[in-house]
Design a protein around this motif. Structure first.
Motif, PDB file in Angstrom:
ATOM      1  N   SER A  30      38.004  48.530  45.626  1.00 34.96           N
ATOM      2  CA  SER A  30      38.726  49.674  46.167  1.00 34.96           C
ATOM      3  C   SER A  30      40.130  49.273  46.611  1.00 34.96           C
ATOM      4  O   SER A  30      41.047  50.075  46.578  1.00 34.96           O
ATOM      5  N   ARG A  31      40.284  48.021  47.017  1.00 34.83           N
ATOM      6  CA  ARG A  31      41.608  47.549  47.447  1.00 34.83           C
ATOM      7  C   ARG A  31      41.665  46.032  47.302  1.00 34.83           C
ATOM      8  O   ARG A  31      40.757  45.327  47.736  1.00 34.83           O
ATOM      9  N   PHE A  32      42.736  45.549  46.683  1.00 36.26           N
ATOM     10  CA  PHE A  32      42.946  44.110  46.569  1.00 36.26           C
ATOM     11  C   PHE A  32      44.412  43.842  46.872  1.00 36.26           C
ATOM     12  O   PHE A  32      45.296  44.476  46.301  1.00 36.26           O
ATOM     13  N   GLU A  33      44.652  42.908  47.791  1.00 33.98           N
ATOM     14  CA  GLU A  33      46.034  42.577  48.114  1.00 33.98           C
ATOM     15  C   GLU A  33      46.201  41.078  48.253  1.00 33.98           C
ATOM     16  O   GLU A  33      45.255  40.357  48.570  1.00 33.98           O
ATOM     17  N   ILE A  34      47.423  40.636  47.990  1.00 29.90           N
ATOM     18  CA  ILE A  34      47.792  39.230  48.180  1.00 29.90           C
ATOM     19  C   ILE A  34      48.891  39.191  49.219  1.00 29.90           C
ATOM     20  O   ILE A  34      49.886  39.913  49.117  1.00 29.90           O
ATOM     21  N   ILE A  35      48.698  38.358  50.222  1.00 29.41           N
ATOM     22  CA  ILE A  35      49.715  38.147  51.258  1.00 29.41           C
ATOM     23  C   ILE A  35      50.143  36.689  51.168  1.00 29.41           C
ATOM     24  O   ILE A  35      49.306  35.789  51.250  1.00 29.41           O
ATOM     25  N   GLU A  36      51.435  36.480  50.982  1.00 26.00           N
ATOM     26  CA  GLU A  36      51.977  35.131  50.862  1.00 26.00           C
ATOM     27  C   GLU A  36      52.695  34.730  52.144  1.00 26.00           C
ATOM     28  O   GLU A  36      53.344  35.559  52.787  1.00 26.00           O
ATOM     29  N   PHE A  37      52.573  33.458  52.495  1.00 28.27           N
ATOM     30  CA  PHE A  37      53.264  32.870  53.624  1.00 28.27           C
ATOM     31  C   PHE A  37      54.143  31.735  53.110  1.00 28.27           C
ATOM     32  O   PHE A  37      53.761  31.037  52.170  1.00 28.27           O
ATOM     33  N   SER A  38      55.285  31.534  53.739  1.00 24.71           N
ATOM     34  CA  SER A  38      56.122  30.403  53.352  1.00 24.71           C
ATOM     35  C   SER A  38      55.496  29.114  53.880  1.00 24.71           C
ATOM     36  O   SER A  38      54.776  29.116  54.882  1.00 24.71           O
ATOM     37  N   GLU A  39      55.797  28.017  53.180  1.00 26.30           N
ATOM     38  CA  GLU A  39      55.246  26.721  53.592  1.00 26.30           C
ATOM     39  C   GLU A  39      55.897  26.270  54.890  1.00 26.30           C
ATOM     40  O   GLU A  39      57.076  26.498  55.131  1.00 26.30           O
TER      41      GLU A  39
END
Length: 145
Positions: A30-39
Motif C-alpha cells: 500500500s505504501r513504500f518509501e525510501i528515506i536517505e540520510f547523509s553519511e
C-alpha cells in the motif's frame, strides 16, 4: 514498508536497478518509501535514524553480525508482521562504518546477507530485490522459482 538508508545511489545503473524494484514493490504494497540520510559518524547517523523510526513498527536492520534468512523465511517474517498487527516494516542500511549500537539495540532483527562484505549501493538493490521476492513468495508467484 520503509527503507531507511545512509548514503545515496551515485551511479546511474544503481539508481535504475533500485527504481525498477521500487516500481515493482509499489504494485504489491500500500505504501513504500525510501528515506536517505547523509553519511556522518555512526552516532549522529544513528540519532537521525532513531528519530525517524515509527513507534509501532517491526525494525529489521542489515548488519553483518545478524541472522541470515532464506528468501522464504524473510517472506514469512513479513507475513507474520502484517498478521500480528505490526503492519509497518522498516528496513535499515547503515553507512560505511555500520549502524550505531543504539540502532542495533532498537532493531527487532539484525539481518545479514552473509559473511561477505558488499558495497552499500549493491546491498540496497539486493534488499529491494529480496523484498520484492518475499512479497511474490507470499502471493505464490512463479517469480521465486
Amino acid at each position: 514498508m520503509t527503507l531507511l538508508v545512509v548514503g545515496t545511489l551515485r551511479e546511474t545503473f544503481w539508481r535504475e536497478a533500485a527504481a525498477e524494484y521500487v516500481k515493482r514493490l509499489g504494485g504489491l504494497t500500500s505504501r513504500f518509501e525510501i528515506i536517505e540520510f547523509s553519511e556522518d559518524d555512526p552516532a549522529r547517523e544513528g540519532a537521525r535514524i532513531l528519530e525517524k523510526l515509527p513507534a509501532r513498527a517491526l525494525i529489521l536492520a542489515c548488519d553483518g553480525r545478524g541472522k541470515q534468512l532464506s528468501s522464504e523465511a524473510l517472506s514469512g517474517k513479513i507475513e507474520r508482521s502484517c498478521t500480528d498487527g505490526e503492519g509497518h516494516l522498516v528496513f535499515l542500511i547503515g553507512g560505511s562504518d555500520g549502524l550505531s549500537d543504539a540502532v542495533r539495540e532498537r532493531a527487532d532483527l539484525l539481518l545479514s546477507f552473509g559473511p561477505m562484505t558488499f558495497p552499500h549501493q549493491l546491498l540496497r538493490v539486493m534488499l529491494l530485490e529480496q523484498l520484492y521476492r518475499a512479497l511474490q513468495i507470499s502471493r505464490g508467484s512463479a517469480y521465486h522459482k
